[in-house]
Scaffold this active site. Structure first.
Site, PDB file in Angstrom:
ATOM      1  N   GLY A   1      19.667   3.985 -13.845  1.00  0.00           N
ATOM      2  CA  GLY A   1      18.439   4.804 -13.780  1.00  0.00           C
ATOM      3  C   GLY A   1      18.102   5.161 -12.349  1.00  0.00           C
TER       4      GLY A   1
ATOM      5  N   HIS B   1      13.824   4.144 -21.581  1.00  0.00           N
ATOM      6  CA  HIS B   1      12.934   3.127 -22.140  1.00  0.00           C
ATOM      7  C   HIS B   1      12.872   3.131 -23.660  1.00  0.00           C
ATOM      8  CE1 HIS B   1      10.562   2.563 -18.141  1.00  0.00           C
ATOM      9  NE2 HIS B   1      11.753   2.004 -18.131  1.00  0.00           N
TER      10      HIS B   1
ATOM     11  N   ASP C   1      23.353   7.383 -13.696  1.00  0.00           N
ATOM     12  CA  ASP C   1      22.354   8.241 -14.365  1.00  0.00           C
ATOM     13  C   ASP C   1      23.059   9.524 -14.805  1.00  0.00           C
ATOM     14  OD1 ASP C   1      19.981   9.896 -14.961  1.00  0.00           O
ATOM     15  OD2 ASP C   1      18.867   8.533 -13.667  1.00  0.00           O
TER      16      ASP C   1
ATOM     17  N   SER D   1      24.842   5.967 -19.430  1.00  0.00           N
ATOM     18  CA  SER D   1      25.027   4.552 -19.127  1.00  0.00           C
ATOM     19  C   SER D   1      26.059   3.880 -20.038  1.00  0.00           C
ATOM     20  CB  SER D   1      23.659   3.857 -19.198  1.00  0.00           C
ATOM     21  OG  SER D   1      23.790   2.473 -19.246  1.00  0.00           O
TER      22      SER D   1
ATOM     23  N   ASP E   1       9.746  -2.495 -15.408  1.00  0.00           N
ATOM     24  CA  ASP E   1       8.841  -2.060 -16.479  1.00  0.00           C
ATOM     25  C   ASP E   1       8.754  -3.058 -17.631  1.00  0.00           C
ATOM     26  OD1 ASP E   1       8.308   0.488 -15.131  1.00  0.00           O
ATOM     27  OD2 ASP E   1      10.367   0.963 -15.650  1.00  0.00           O
TER      28      ASP E   1
ATOM     29  N   GLY F   1      17.316  13.119 -17.307  1.00  0.00           N
ATOM     30  CA  GLY F   1      16.004  12.578 -17.655  1.00  0.00           C
ATOM     31  C   GLY F   1      15.981  11.806 -18.955  1.00  0.00           C
TER      32      GLY F   1
ATOM     33  N   ASP G   1      16.774   0.057 -14.918  1.00  0.00           N
ATOM     34  CA  ASP G   1      15.560   0.886 -14.806  1.00  0.00           C
ATOM     35  C   ASP G   1      15.857   2.258 -15.419  1.00  0.00           C
ATOM     36  OD1 ASP G   1      12.958   1.522 -14.053  1.00  0.00           O
ATOM     37  OD2 ASP G   1      13.511   2.079 -12.005  1.00  0.00           O
TER      38      ASP G   1
HETATM   39  N1  SAH Z   1      14.825   4.087 -10.597  1.00  0.00           N
HETATM   40  C1  SAH Z   1      14.081   5.340 -10.562  1.00  0.00           C
HETATM   41  C2  SAH Z   1      13.503   5.714 -11.901  1.00  0.00           C
HETATM   42  C3  SAH Z   1      14.490   5.937 -13.004  1.00  0.00           C
HETATM   43  S1  SAH Z   1      13.777   6.833 -14.362  1.00  0.00           S
HETATM   44  C4  SAH Z   1      12.951   5.282  -9.541  1.00  0.00           C
HETATM   45  O1  SAH Z   1      12.742   4.263  -8.899  1.00  0.00           O
HETATM   46  O2  SAH Z   1      12.247   6.265  -9.356  1.00  0.00           O
HETATM   47  C5  SAH Z   1      14.964   6.578 -15.620  1.00  0.00           C
HETATM   48  C6  SAH Z   1      16.259   7.349 -15.438  1.00  0.00           C
HETATM   49  O3  SAH Z   1      17.134   6.889 -16.457  1.00  0.00           O
HETATM   50  C7  SAH Z   1      16.153   8.862 -15.600  1.00  0.00           C
HETATM   51  O4  SAH Z   1      16.542   9.506 -14.427  1.00  0.00           O
HETATM   52  C8  SAH Z   1      17.103   9.193 -16.767  1.00  0.00           C
HETATM   53  O5  SAH Z   1      17.894  10.350 -16.561  1.00  0.00           O
HETATM   54  C9  SAH Z   1      17.981   7.970 -16.816  1.00  0.00           C
HETATM   55  N2  SAH Z   1      18.524   7.701 -18.135  1.00  0.00           N
HETATM   56  C10 SAH Z   1      17.866   7.545 -19.298  1.00  0.00           C
HETATM   57  N3  SAH Z   1      18.706   7.290 -20.309  1.00  0.00           N
HETATM   58  C11 SAH Z   1      19.948   7.289 -19.768  1.00  0.00           C
HETATM   59  C12 SAH Z   1      21.256   7.080 -20.292  1.00  0.00           C
HETATM   60  N4  SAH Z   1      21.466   6.806 -21.567  1.00  0.00           N
HETATM   61  N5  SAH Z   1      22.299   7.160 -19.452  1.00  0.00           N
HETATM   62  C13 SAH Z   1      22.112   7.435 -18.143  1.00  0.00           C
HETATM   63  N6  SAH Z   1      20.904   7.616 -17.571  1.00  0.00           N
HETATM   64  C14 SAH Z   1      19.839   7.546 -18.378  1.00  0.00           C
HETATM   65 MG    MG Z   2      10.955   1.899 -13.835  1.00  0.00          MG
END
Ligand code: SAH
Ligand code: MG
Length: 239
Positions: free
Chosen positions: A62, A160, A87, A140, A186, A91, A157
């Site tokens: 993330g 969610h 990532d 991921s 979180d 989003g 991260d």
């Molecule tokens: N660590 C960052 C926040 C991450 S927000 C900070 O500190 O600001 C969560 C991220 O997870 C998003 O950018 C989203 O694209 C990514 N994400 C969500 N599901 C995902 C998946 N299945 N595979 C890869 N990335 C994912």
């Molecule tokens: Mg977070």
């Protein structure tokens, strides 16, 4: 060893970067990342690449625009390590148009989803971290399916949703070196404060008996891995 102070330049890049990491949690994230990259894990194969004369690795799931990534990258720079940050850059559910955490500036007309890879590239450029932070662009679970390097820490991260959070845990927790750390962001024990899935995987990690909680800062939880077999699947989800 105590982490060196984060430079004013890097803190400025952190503050200027869009994302979801408050400064108090970010400081703890930086300190823990430094601690584990600079020797928190046992040596040998379980300690990761370092035994082969290669740099210790920390993994972030993330990335978004790289806000937390700057702090992890700074810790890696100070400790002689590398960060792999995963990532697909399109989003999470809650970032899409119509959802709570949507940022209209980030919509990619071509896909209709948000797009954050370009922002990340600028963040890493501004922080001088191009050779230290290695973005792994893809989902991921797909990335985890080809992964086999032990990590000094894994920081979860990402998405969610229930499916995303449990997939992150299943895909990446196995690669935390014995003596390394699993970090989860979180985590809200009280449902009134936020969604359940990060809390669920935190409880699931503890229930394996392989992890011990060693630090808490707001919604950030740090679990040290004490046992288990590197790369082996985590026990299935309980009822
Ligand atoms: N660590 C960052 C926040 C991450 S927000 C900070 O500190 O600001 C969560 C991220 O997870 C998003 O950018 C989203 O694209 C990514 N994400 C969500 N599901 C995902 C998946 N299945 N595979 C890869 N990335 C994912
Ligand atoms: Mg977070």
């Amino acid at each position: 060893m105590e982490a060196p102070a984060i430079s004013a330049e890097s803190l400025a890049v952190f503050e200027a970067t869009k994302g979801f990491m408050p400064q108090d949690e970010g400081r703890v994230l930086y300190e823990i990342a430094y601690e584990y990259l600079s020797g928190g894990a046992e040596g040998g194969a379980a300690g990761g690449n370092a035994a082969a004369g290669r740099p210790p690795v920390g993994i972030e799931i993330g990335t978004y625009a790289g806000r937390s990534t700057v702090l992890l990258g700074e810790a890696a720079r100070a400790a002689g390590g590398r960060i792999v940050t995963v990532d697909h850059h399109r989003g999470s559910e809650e970032h899409q148009p119509g959802w709570e955490y949507h940022d209209a500036e980030l919509v990619d007309e071509h896909t209709g989803r948000i797009e954050t890879l370009g922002l990340l590239r600028h963040t890493l450029w501004d922080a001088g971290l191009d050779d230290i932070v290695l973005p792994l662009v893809g989902s991921s679970p797909a990335a985890a399916s080809v992964w086999s390097t032990p990590a000094r820490f894994v920081f979860i991260d990402g998405g969610h949703s229930e499916a995303a959070a449990h997939a992150d845990f299943e895909g990446w927790a196995p690669w935390v070196a014995i003596g390394g750390a699993l970090l989860i962001h979180d985590v809200f024990p009280d449902p009134a404060d936020g969604g359940r899935p990060p809390f669920e995987i935190y409880e699931r990690a503890l229930a394996t008996g392989q992890f011990t909680e060693v630090a808490v800062q707001d919604s950030l939880r740090v679990l040290r891995r004490d046992s288990g077999e590197l790369g082996a699947p985590m026990p299935p989800r309980g009822k």
